[in-house]
Design a protein around this motif. Structure first.
Motif, PDB file in Angstrom:
ATOM      1  N   VAL A 301       0.845  -1.201   0.000  1.00  0.00           N
ATOM      2  CA  VAL A 301       0.000   0.000   0.000  1.00  0.00           C
ATOM      3  C   VAL A 301       0.881   1.252   0.000  1.00  0.00           C
ATOM      4  CG1 VAL A 301      -1.727   1.300   1.327  1.00  0.00           C
ATOM      5  CG2 VAL A 301      -1.976  -1.182   1.049  1.00  0.00           C
ATOM      6  N   TRP A 302       1.951   1.234   0.777  1.00  0.00           N
ATOM      7  CA  TRP A 302       2.886   2.376   0.750  1.00  0.00           C
ATOM      8  C   TRP A 302       3.435   2.578  -0.661  1.00  0.00           C
ATOM      9  CZ3 TRP A 302       3.137   6.290   3.750  1.00  0.00           C
ATOM     10  CH2 TRP A 302       2.931   6.196   5.113  1.00  0.00           C
ATOM     11  N   ARG A 303       3.868   1.485  -1.283  1.00  0.00           N
ATOM     12  CA  ARG A 303       4.438   1.608  -2.634  1.00  0.00           C
ATOM     13  C   ARG A 303       3.422   2.214  -3.601  1.00  0.00           C
ATOM     14  NH1 ARG A 303       6.737  -3.294  -1.642  1.00  0.00           N
ATOM     15  NH2 ARG A 303       5.115  -4.435  -2.771  1.00  0.00           N
ATOM     16  N   ALA A 304       2.171   1.782  -3.482  1.00  0.00           N
ATOM     17  CA  ALA A 304       1.140   2.283  -4.399  1.00  0.00           C
ATOM     18  C   ALA A 304       0.777   3.741  -4.104  1.00  0.00           C
ATOM     19  CB  ALA A 304      -0.096   1.389  -4.314  1.00  0.00           C
ATOM     20  N   LEU A 305       0.995   4.168  -2.871  1.00  0.00           N
ATOM     21  CA  LEU A 305       0.839   5.597  -2.569  1.00  0.00           C
ATOM     22  C   LEU A 305       1.981   6.386  -3.200  1.00  0.00           C
ATOM     23  CD1 LEU A 305      -0.214   5.484   1.205  1.00  0.00           C
ATOM     24  CD2 LEU A 305      -1.568   6.476  -0.641  1.00  0.00           C
ATOM     25  N   GLU A 306       3.183   5.791  -3.135  1.00  0.00           N
ATOM     26  CA  GLU A 306       4.374   6.473  -3.662  1.00  0.00           C
ATOM     27  C   GLU A 306       4.344   6.549  -5.183  1.00  0.00           C
ATOM     28  OE1 GLU A 306       6.811   4.387  -0.062  1.00  0.00           O
ATOM     29  OE2 GLU A 306       7.596   4.093  -2.073  1.00  0.00           O
ATOM     30  N   ASN A 307       3.900   5.442  -5.836  1.00  0.00           N
ATOM     31  CA  ASN A 307       4.075   5.382  -7.296  1.00  0.00           C
ATOM     32  C   ASN A 307       2.873   5.873  -8.093  1.00  0.00           C
ATOM     33  OD1 ASN A 307       2.170   3.311  -7.507  1.00  0.00           O
ATOM     34  ND2 ASN A 307       3.686   1.683  -7.545  1.00  0.00           N
ATOM     35  N   GLY A 308       1.854   6.366  -7.398  1.00  0.00           N
ATOM     36  CA  GLY A 308       0.746   7.003  -8.115  1.00  0.00           C
ATOM     37  C   GLY A 308      -0.423   6.083  -8.430  1.00  0.00           C
ATOM     38  N   THR A 309      -0.357   4.820  -7.997  1.00  0.00           N
ATOM     39  CA  THR A 309      -1.502   3.933  -8.241  1.00  0.00           C
ATOM     40  C   THR A 309      -2.738   4.460  -7.507  1.00  0.00           C
ATOM     41  OG1 THR A 309       0.049   2.084  -8.355  1.00  0.00           O
ATOM     42  CG2 THR A 309      -2.280   1.522  -8.140  1.00  0.00           C
ATOM     43  N   PHE A 310      -2.530   4.931  -6.280  1.00  0.00           N
ATOM     44  CA  PHE A 310      -3.639   5.533  -5.527  1.00  0.00           C
ATOM     45  C   PHE A 310      -3.723   7.028  -5.823  1.00  0.00           C
ATOM     46  CE2 PHE A 310      -2.776   1.992  -2.405  1.00  0.00           C
ATOM     47  CZ  PHE A 310      -3.966   1.326  -2.642  1.00  0.00           C
ATOM     48  N   GLN A 311      -4.942   7.495  -5.961  1.00  0.00           N
ATOM     49  CA  GLN A 311      -5.166   8.936  -6.129  1.00  0.00           C
ATOM     50  C   GLN A 311      -5.666   9.577  -4.838  1.00  0.00           C
ATOM     51  OE1 GLN A 311      -6.284   6.652  -8.492  1.00  0.00           O
ATOM     52  NE2 GLN A 311      -4.369   7.174  -9.530  1.00  0.00           N
ATOM     53  N   VAL A 312      -6.283   8.766  -3.971  1.00  0.00           N
ATOM     54  CA  VAL A 312      -6.992   9.327  -2.823  1.00  0.00           C
ATOM     55  C   VAL A 312      -6.612   8.578  -1.546  1.00  0.00           C
ATOM     56  CG1 VAL A 312      -9.286   9.714  -1.820  1.00  0.00           C
ATOM     57  CG2 VAL A 312      -8.967   9.987  -4.283  1.00  0.00           C
ATOM     58  N   PHE A 313      -6.415   9.355  -0.480  1.00  0.00           N
ATOM     59  CA  PHE A 313      -6.196   8.780   0.845  1.00  0.00           C
ATOM     60  C   PHE A 313      -7.288   9.342   1.755  1.00  0.00           C
ATOM     61  CE2 PHE A 313      -4.109   8.592   5.048  1.00  0.00           C
ATOM     62  CZ  PHE A 313      -3.688   7.263   5.037  1.00  0.00           C
ATOM     63  N   SER A 314      -8.244   8.493   2.115  1.00  0.00           N
ATOM     64  CA  SER A 314      -9.382   8.963   2.913  1.00  0.00           C
ATOM     65  C   SER A 314      -9.403   8.207   4.237  1.00  0.00           C
ATOM     66  CB  SER A 314     -10.675   8.717   2.154  1.00  0.00           C
ATOM     67  OG  SER A 314     -10.857   7.328   2.071  1.00  0.00           O
ATOM     68  N   SER A 315     -10.326   8.584   5.136  1.00  0.00           N
ATOM     69  CA  SER A 315     -10.332   7.914   6.448  1.00  0.00           C
ATOM     70  C   SER A 315     -11.212   6.676   6.478  1.00  0.00           C
ATOM     71  CB  SER A 315     -10.813   8.883   7.529  1.00  0.00           C
ATOM     72  OG  SER A 315     -12.195   9.162   7.372  1.00  0.00           O
ATOM     73  N   ASP A 316     -12.285   6.637   5.702  1.00  0.00           N
ATOM     74  CA  ASP A 316     -13.355   5.645   5.884  1.00  0.00           C
ATOM     75  C   ASP A 316     -13.771   5.574   7.359  1.00  0.00           C
ATOM     76  OD1 ASP A 316     -15.308   3.868   5.393  1.00  0.00           O
ATOM     77  OD2 ASP A 316     -14.026   2.195   4.826  1.00  0.00           O
ATOM     78  N   HIS A 317     -13.844   6.759   7.966  1.00  0.00           N
ATOM     79  CA  HIS A 317     -14.305   6.858   9.358  1.00  0.00           C
ATOM     80  C   HIS A 317     -15.695   6.225   9.462  1.00  0.00           C
ATOM     81  CE1 HIS A 317     -14.646   8.973  13.287  1.00  0.00           C
ATOM     82  NE2 HIS A 317     -15.865   9.344  12.922  1.00  0.00           N
ATOM     83  N   ALA A 318     -15.787   5.138  10.212  1.00  0.00           N
ATOM     84  CA  ALA A 318     -17.076   4.458  10.408  1.00  0.00           C
ATOM     85  C   ALA A 318     -17.219   4.269  11.922  1.00  0.00           C
ATOM     86  CB  ALA A 318     -17.097   3.131   9.670  1.00  0.00           C
ATOM     87  N   PRO A 319     -17.871   5.242  12.574  1.00  0.00           N
ATOM     88  CA  PRO A 319     -17.751   5.394  14.029  1.00  0.00           C
ATOM     89  C   PRO A 319     -18.751   4.563  14.837  1.00  0.00           C
ATOM     90  CG  PRO A 319     -18.955   7.260  13.090  1.00  0.00           C
ATOM     91  CD  PRO A 319     -18.648   6.335  11.954  1.00  0.00           C
ATOM     92  N   PHE A 320     -18.312   3.388  15.268  1.00  0.00           N
ATOM     93  CA  PHE A 320     -19.115   2.585  16.193  1.00  0.00           C
ATOM     94  C   PHE A 320     -18.376   2.507  17.526  1.00  0.00           C
ATOM     95  CE2 PHE A 320     -20.227   1.044  11.947  1.00  0.00           C
ATOM     96  CZ  PHE A 320     -21.594   1.294  11.977  1.00  0.00           C
ATOM     97  N   ARG A 321     -19.104   2.818  18.603  1.00  0.00           N
ATOM     98  CA  ARG A 321     -18.475   2.706  19.918  1.00  0.00           C
ATOM     99  C   ARG A 321     -18.233   1.242  20.236  1.00  0.00           C
ATOM    100  NH1 ARG A 321     -18.781   7.206  23.238  1.00  0.00           N
ATOM    101  NH2 ARG A 321     -19.022   5.908  25.091  1.00  0.00           N
ATOM    102  N   TYR A 322     -17.209   0.989  21.049  1.00  0.00           N
ATOM    103  CA  TYR A 322     -16.845  -0.394  21.397  1.00  0.00           C
ATOM    104  C   TYR A 322     -17.764  -0.934  22.497  1.00  0.00           C
ATOM    105  CZ  TYR A 322     -14.164  -4.273  23.322  1.00  0.00           C
ATOM    106  OH  TYR A 322     -13.788  -5.506  23.792  1.00  0.00           O
ATOM    107  N   ASP A 323     -17.760  -0.265  23.637  1.00  0.00           N
ATOM    108  CA  ASP A 323     -18.500  -0.762  24.799  1.00  0.00           C
ATOM    109  C   ASP A 323     -19.911  -0.190  24.759  1.00  0.00           C
ATOM    110  OD1 ASP A 323     -19.201  -1.900  27.144  1.00  0.00           O
ATOM    111  OD2 ASP A 323     -17.824  -0.733  28.399  1.00  0.00           O
ATOM    112  N   ASP A 324     -20.688  -0.645  23.814  1.00  0.00           N
ATOM    113  CA  ASP A 324     -21.986  -0.010  23.578  1.00  0.00           C
ATOM    114  C   ASP A 324     -22.914  -0.985  22.856  1.00  0.00           C
ATOM    115  OD1 ASP A 324     -24.104   1.647  22.593  1.00  0.00           O
ATOM    116  OD2 ASP A 324     -22.779   3.386  22.760  1.00  0.00           O
ATOM    117  N   PRO A 325     -24.132  -1.167  23.384  1.00  0.00           N
ATOM    118  CA  PRO A 325     -25.074  -2.095  22.738  1.00  0.00           C
ATOM    119  C   PRO A 325     -25.587  -1.598  21.391  1.00  0.00           C
ATOM    120  CG  PRO A 325     -26.096  -1.012  24.628  1.00  0.00           C
ATOM    121  CD  PRO A 325     -24.651  -0.594  24.632  1.00  0.00           C
ATOM    122  N   LYS A 326     -25.273  -0.372  21.029  1.00  0.00           N
ATOM    123  CA  LYS A 326     -25.617   0.121  19.678  1.00  0.00           C
ATOM    124  C   LYS A 326     -24.387   0.138  18.782  1.00  0.00           C
ATOM    125  CE  LYS A 326     -29.864   1.980  20.437  1.00  0.00           C
ATOM    126  NZ  LYS A 326     -31.016   1.220  20.106  1.00  0.00           N
ATOM    127  N   GLY A 327     -23.243  -0.278  19.349  1.00  0.00           N
ATOM    128  CA  GLY A 327     -21.991  -0.251  18.601  1.00  0.00           C
ATOM    129  C   GLY A 327     -21.467  -1.652  18.361  1.00  0.00           C
TER     130      GLY A 327
END
Ligand code: DUC
Ligand code: ZN
Ligand code: ZN
Length: 475
Positions: A301-327
């Protein structure tokens, strides 16, 4: 020249194109001057600091209605405050169609969730889960015209996935109407088959999540998505790519001249499947799809970031709490892996992690950092040059970095509403100190100081990178 009302002085200004020493003049929320010795009533001294375009996080989930009863911990308020404190000034989360409902309903509902809460500017991607005649004939074309110019297609998850026929249908609309198609590429049938076998063997702990979605599952779907896009002759962007196998398919397509774009995320650089083995249920904290792989994959993945294979670096933040009956504990603290909500938080740590390990360790330069995290996502989703650069006329969305500040990432310094970070204890060098959104300082000394609800909705242009090559089947 319009006289600036605010000047950022003495900093090193970096865009995806250049790194230069100059002052940045701002008036009425936009950049009006780049030059030497600019004057204004208000001055921010950025000597010794880096002045970068605010980050554009083009893949994150905020307050997204979930089909399984789980609830996202971050809505637009906490999610965008966390984004801002991590140096991100534009977010593009997903308005997700629930099967049986219209796409228009998803968009209206999502606006209601964002308005009055977001603290940075935001656009929406669509998620199409129900490919009805109305979606294809009316809703999708009109929404694209109204500024919702990108959508995500899922190849897995029962409540979201499309079959190949449906994918071809929506890709054809993307081609005709100029939208960017994003694909979650994992083979649903393979995952279901492997999950069945693992469950029969009693192998249901969190770490078996990785075994249920091995790299070949992602590789096959990536190749299929590329092939379907080739058939229709439309660009496509493969999201959250996890390692070598999928990267090879993307590189293969790019080498053939196909307009195939790709995104990766921090979890594929900083986590491995070993993290799913943590004591008891703790591995659930690092469960996302595709799963984190191994050390070799991180290198790929690092190499593909370096060599231009990837165009985008995003978080994919998907926020579920750990100690939580809704998470993560939706089905209890000993739930089978297949019933644990997928996703990891990371909207605030995305930029510092890549800056420290990427720029700091010399793997990528500053221009590439800006390209991956700000300029390219803005271009690919039709927001450039309003967002994603420091140029005359652009919105004054600017992050001032202290490149030498050392920080140990711990959950208590973060501003999201999740009760853990998968990056606990990682030490980084470089942190966003001051953040401006449309010329207004909204983060000072690392703390949020803006007003709730100040973020504005952004209509996206039809992105130039979504243009077809004009070589394939035109139906
Ligand atoms: N896909 C995403 O895009 N985010 C979180 C989990 C997933 O499967
Ligand atoms: Zn996905
Ligand atoms: Zn996602």
């Amino acid at each position: 020249m319009t006289r600036p009302d605010l000047v950022i002085r003495n900093g090193t200004v970096a865009t995806a194109a250049d790194v230069i020493s100059c002052d940045v003049g701002i008036a009425e929320g936009r950049i009006v001057a780049l030059g030497e010795s600019l004057e204004a009533d208000q001055v921010i001294d950025a000597a010794g600091k880096l002045v970068l375009p605010g980050g554009v996080d083009s893949h994150l989930h905020l307050d997204q209605p979930m089909g399984d009863g789980s609830v996202m911990a971050d809505g637009f308020r906490s999610g965008t405050i966390s984004a801002a404190c991590g140096g991100t000034t534009t977010v593009i989360p997903f308005a997700c169609q629930v099967k049986g409902n219209t796409l228009r309903h998803a968009v209206q509902d999502y606006h209601a969730r964002a308005e009055g809460k977001a603290v940075v500017d935001y656009a929406f991607h669509l998620i199409i889960s129900d490919v009805t005649a109305q979606v294809l004939g009316q809703e999708l074309p009109s929404l694209i015209d109204e500024g919702y110019t990108s959508f995500k297609i899922y190849m897995t998850y029962d409540d979201l996935k499309l079959n190949d026929h449906q994918i071809l249908d929506v890709l054809s609309i993307a081609r005709r109407d100029g939208a960017m198609a994003m694909v979650h590429a994992e083979n649903s049938e393979c995952i279901a088959w492997l999950t069945e076998k693992l469950e029969l063997a009693g192998d249901t702990a969190p770490h078996f999540h990785a075994a249920s979605r091995p790299p070949v599952v992602e590789r096959e779907a990536t190749h299929r998505a590329i092939s379907l896009a080739e058939l229709v002759d439309v660009p496509v962007l493969i999201v959250h790519v996890s390692g070598q196998e999928a990267i090879e398919q993307i590189r293969w397509a790019q080498n053939r001249g196909f307009r195939v774009y790709a995104e990766t995320c921090p979890q594929y650089l900083f986590l491995t499947a070993e993290d799913l083995h943590k004591d008891g249920f703790e591995g659930a904290k690092c469960m996302c799809s595709p799963p984190p792989r191994d050390k070799d994959s991180q290198e790929a993945v690092w190499r593909a970031l370096e060599n231009g294979t990837f165009q985008v670096f995003s978080s994919d933040h998907a926020p579920f709490r750990y100690d939580d009956p809704k998470g993560k504990m939706l089905q209890g603290a000993d739930a089978k892996f297949a019933y644990i909500p997928n996703g990891v938080p990371g909207v605030e740590t995305r930029l510092p992690l890549l800056f420290s390990e990427g720029v700091g360790k010399g793997r990528i330069d500053l221009r590439r950092f800006v390209e991956l995290t700000s300029a390219n996502p803005a271009r690919i989703y039709g927001l450039y040059p309003k967002k994603g650069t420091i140029a005359i006329g652009a919105d004054a969305d600017i992050t001032i970095w202290d490149p030498d500040k050392e920080v140990e990432i711990t959950n208590d310094i973060l501003h999201h509403n999740v009760d853990y970070t998968p990056y606990e204890g990682i030490r980084v060098r470089g942190w966003p100190e001051t953040v401006l959104s449309r010329g207004e300082v909204i983060v000072r000394d690392g703390e949020f100081c803006g007003a709730e609800g100040r973020g504005k909705f952004l209509k996206c242009e039809k992105p130039d990178p979504a243009r077809p090559k004009g070589t394939g089947t035109t139906l």
